[in-house]
Write an enzyme that holds these catalytic residues in place. Structure first.
Site, PDB file in Angstrom:
ATOM      1  CB  SER A 118      -0.834   0.066   1.276  1.00 28.21           C
ATOM      2  OG  SER A 118      -1.577  -1.083   1.450  1.00 28.21           O
ATOM      3  CG  HIS A 141      -1.819  -0.486  -4.500  1.00 31.77           C
ATOM      4  ND1 HIS A 141      -2.164   0.807  -4.247  1.00 31.77           N
ATOM      5  CD2 HIS A 141      -2.219  -1.195  -3.405  1.00 31.77           C
ATOM      6  CE1 HIS A 141      -2.727   0.888  -3.064  1.00 31.77           C
ATOM      7  NE2 HIS A 141      -2.787  -0.308  -2.535  1.00 31.77           N
ATOM      8  CD  GLU A 153      -2.298   3.669  -6.935  1.00 30.82           C
ATOM      9  OE1 GLU A 153      -2.617   4.853  -6.846  1.00 30.82           O
ATOM     10  OE2 GLU A 153      -1.737   3.062  -5.996  1.00 30.82           O
ATOM     11  CG  ASN A 192      -3.340   3.697  -0.237  1.00 29.83           C
ATOM     12  OD1 ASN A 192      -4.567   3.718  -0.192  1.00 29.83           O
ATOM     13  ND2 ASN A 192      -2.653   2.578  -0.263  1.00 29.83           N
TER      14      ASN A 192
HETATM   15  N1  3HC Z   1     -17.246 -10.385  -3.946  1.00 30.77           N
HETATM   16  C1  3HC Z   1     -18.474 -10.465  -4.477  1.00 30.77           C
HETATM   17  N2  3HC Z   1     -19.510  -9.690  -4.096  1.00 30.77           N
HETATM   18  C2  3HC Z   1     -19.262  -8.797  -3.115  1.00 30.77           C
HETATM   19  C3  3HC Z   1     -17.994  -8.652  -2.508  1.00 30.77           C
HETATM   20  C4  3HC Z   1     -16.951  -9.503  -2.960  1.00 30.77           C
HETATM   21  N3  3HC Z   1     -15.715  -9.455  -2.452  1.00 30.77           N
HETATM   22  N4  3HC Z   1     -18.062  -7.673  -1.559  1.00 30.77           N
HETATM   23  C5  3HC Z   1     -19.333  -7.211  -1.571  1.00 30.77           C
HETATM   24  N5  3HC Z   1     -20.064  -7.888  -2.504  1.00 30.77           N
HETATM   25  C6  3HC Z   1     -21.447  -7.757  -2.838  1.00 30.77           C
HETATM   26  C7  3HC Z   1     -22.341  -7.543  -1.610  1.00 30.77           C
HETATM   27  O1  3HC Z   1     -22.597  -8.767  -0.940  1.00 30.77           O
HETATM   28  C8  3HC Z   1     -23.584  -6.986  -2.243  1.00 30.77           C
HETATM   29  O2  3HC Z   1     -24.338  -8.062  -2.793  1.00 30.77           O
HETATM   30  P1  3HC Z   1     -25.944  -8.008  -2.830  1.00 30.77           P
HETATM   31  O3  3HC Z   1     -26.255  -6.999  -3.891  1.00 30.77           O
HETATM   32  O4  3HC Z   1     -26.328  -9.395  -3.228  1.00 30.77           O
HETATM   33  O5  3HC Z   1     -26.400  -7.631  -1.464  1.00 30.77           O
HETATM   34  C9  3HC Z   1     -23.013  -6.141  -3.394  1.00 30.77           C
HETATM   35  O6  3HC Z   1     -21.657  -6.563  -3.596  1.00 30.77           O
HETATM   36  C10 3HC Z   1     -23.023  -4.674  -3.100  1.00 30.77           C
HETATM   37  O7  3HC Z   1     -22.436  -4.475  -1.846  1.00 30.77           O
HETATM   38  P2  3HC Z   1     -23.095  -3.586  -0.710  1.00 30.77           P
HETATM   39  O8  3HC Z   1     -24.567  -3.695  -0.746  1.00 30.77           O
HETATM   40  O9  3HC Z   1     -22.391  -3.917   0.573  1.00 30.77           O
HETATM   41  O10 3HC Z   1     -22.710  -2.125  -0.982  1.00 30.77           O
HETATM   42  P3  3HC Z   1     -22.158  -1.266  -2.140  1.00 30.77           P
HETATM   43  O11 3HC Z   1     -23.117  -1.167  -3.270  1.00 30.77           O
HETATM   44  O12 3HC Z   1     -21.733  -0.038  -1.447  1.00 30.77           O
HETATM   45  O13 3HC Z   1     -20.833  -1.941  -2.751  1.00 30.77           O
HETATM   46  C11 3HC Z   1     -18.479  -1.677  -2.383  1.00 30.77           C
HETATM   47  C12 3HC Z   1     -19.770  -2.372  -1.960  1.00 30.77           C
HETATM   48  C13 3HC Z   1     -18.119  -2.052  -3.823  1.00 30.77           C
HETATM   49  C14 3HC Z   1     -17.382  -2.175  -1.464  1.00 30.77           C
HETATM   50  C15 3HC Z   1     -18.647  -0.115  -2.314  1.00 30.77           C
HETATM   51  O14 3HC Z   1     -19.171   0.253  -1.062  1.00 30.77           O
HETATM   52  C16 3HC Z   1     -17.358   0.645  -2.511  1.00 30.77           C
HETATM   53  O15 3HC Z   1     -16.914   0.855  -3.620  1.00 30.77           O
HETATM   54  N6  3HC Z   1     -16.741   1.100  -1.399  1.00 30.77           N
HETATM   55  C17 3HC Z   1     -15.485   1.807  -1.428  1.00 30.77           C
HETATM   56  C18 3HC Z   1     -14.353   0.798  -1.416  1.00 30.77           C
HETATM   57  C19 3HC Z   1     -13.006   1.447  -1.613  1.00 30.77           C
HETATM   58  O16 3HC Z   1     -12.857   2.644  -1.775  1.00 30.77           O
HETATM   59  N7  3HC Z   1     -11.962   0.612  -1.559  1.00 30.77           N
HETATM   60  C20 3HC Z   1     -10.599   1.078  -1.634  1.00 30.77           C
HETATM   61  C21 3HC Z   1     -10.054   1.253  -0.258  1.00 30.77           C
HETATM   62  S1  3HC Z   1      -8.362   1.774  -0.263  1.00 30.77           S
HETATM   63  C22 3HC Z   1      -7.491   0.367  -0.577  1.00 30.77           C
HETATM   64  O17 3HC Z   1      -8.008  -0.719  -0.685  1.00 30.77           O
HETATM   65  C23 3HC Z   1      -6.026   0.529  -0.754  1.00 30.77           C
HETATM   66  C24 3HC Z   1      -5.223  -0.371   0.148  1.00 30.77           C
HETATM   67  O18 3HC Z   1      -3.864  -0.156  -0.126  1.00 30.77           O
HETATM   68  C25 3HC Z   1      -5.497  -0.131   1.602  1.00 30.77           C
END
Ligand code: 3HC
Length: 291
Positions: A118, A141, A153, A192
């Site tokens: 990260s 990444h 990335e 990040n």
């Molecule tokens: N695989 C398959 N399906 C998944 C899943 C996975 N890993 N995770 C969630 N889902 C499913 C859920 O179960 C849900 O299914 P449903 O429609 O049957 O209920 C569907 O996807 C939609 O999920 P949610 O209802 O929980 O909510 P969202 O519509 O908000 O989608 C999300 C979830 C895509 C995670 C969205 O909230 C999102 O984009 N969040 C931001 C995530 C983000 O910014 N990540 C980056 C963080 S920084 C990082 O990672 C960098 C590192 O270096 C730290």
């Protein structure tokens, strides 16, 4: 079948392994204990079934799962015959360097060794491999959850060749991802680095009593249009990971003003979704549920 190895079966590693298996690769997935691998395979199975229910999987989940081979502890045997390794172990430079040294010893000379770090320097990780491999060490990444987040990335360290960057971008495209090439190995790369500022600003507003956690998150979701607010995203990412990133960036000269609320959560081991409590509470630790 083309072979890859993913080292580390945690939040990111299991999702990365799932993506490669979905794209038809044979994947060796390595972690230090059988229980971590079992949990990773359960998470992958859950995710594949979700995708299948929505018609987003072109074959049966069991066929995808059968391409993932769990390997306890042995990086060397996992990388034999691979074209690519993606390391996703804990954000500790010494641990990462040990993985790279071992992979360098056992992987074919032409294999690319990528890290999903990260925030740690790609150039420093590359110091662990033989001189002739250094051009093949690169950042790849992913974002959490790797299966759903569209961006990868691709980070160029000081020694990374253009050919390696091109090949890794091609791998990411085969996984259905969009890529951004980060040409400078700067702290936090692009995403990040920006998220660190957002988290810090959000956290200081709350620490100074200017807004509540719920107000900040509601504003970001309902006005800025982000899928998650800053606090819920920190819980989702893992506040331990946020602390590792902050620390690594600070050590590399990124000017920041660490916020006490984040540091307190780390000290109390309230890491978010994974531990059942962070800025919000999660009744089933490890399972995300909107608070
Ligand atoms: N695989 C398959 N399906 C998944 C899943 C996975 N890993 N995770 C969630 N889902 C499913 C859920 O179960 C849900 O299914 P449903 O429609 O049957 O209920 C569907 O996807 C939609 O999920 P949610 O209802 O929980 O909510 P969202 O519509 O908000 O989608 C999300 C979830 C895509 C995670 C969205 O909230 C999102 O984009 N969040 C931001 C995530 C983000 O910014 N990540 C980056 C963080 S920084 C990082 O990672 C960098 C590192 O270096 C730290």
């Amino acid at each position: 079948m083309p072979k890859v190895a993913v080292i580390g079966a945690g939040t990111m590693g299991h999702g990365i392994a799932e993506l490669f298996a979905m794209a038809g690769y044979e994947v060796a997935l390595v972690d230090v204990a059988d229980e971590y691998l079992k949990r990773a395979l359960q998470n992958i199975e859950w995710s594949l079934k979700k995708l299948a229910e929505k018609g987003q999987l072109k074959e049966d989940p069991s066929a995808v799962l059968s391409r993932i081979r769990p390997v306890v502890g042995d990086v060397c045997s996992a990388v034999v015959g691979v074209e690519l390794m993606v390391e996703a172990v804990v954000e500790d430079i010494e641990v990462k360097k040990r993985v790279f040294a071992e992979a360098d010893r056992c992987a074919p000379p032409e294999a690319i060794l990528a890290t999903n770090t990260s925030s740690l320097p790609i150039t420093e990780i590359a110091e662990a491999v033989k001189p002739e491999r250094k051009t093949k060490v690169v950042g790849m990444h992913f974002f959490n959850p790797p299966v759903l987040m569209p961006l990868v990335e691709v980070i160029k360290g000081q020694y990374t060749s253009d050919e390696t960057v091109k090949k890794v971008a091609e791998y990411a495209q085969k996984l259905g991802k969009q890529t951004v090439v980060v040409n400078r190995d700067v702290p936090g790369f692009i995403v990040n680095r920006i998220l660190a500022r957002v988290n810090e600003a959000a956290c200081w507003m709350v620490a100074r009593g200017e807004a509540t956690i719920q107000e900040v998150d509601s504003a970001l979701i309902y006005k800025a249009g982000l899928p998650m607010g800053a606090f819920i995203l920190m819980d989702y990412t893992g506040i331990d990971v946020i602390c590792f990133i902050g620390d690594a960036m600070l050590k590399r000269g990124f000017k920041s003003h660490p916020c006490p609320l984040i540091l307190e959560k780390c000290q109390q081991k309230k890491y978010g979704v994974k531990s059942g409590e962070g800025f919000y509470k999660y009744p089933a630790p490890g399972k995300f549920q909107w608070p």
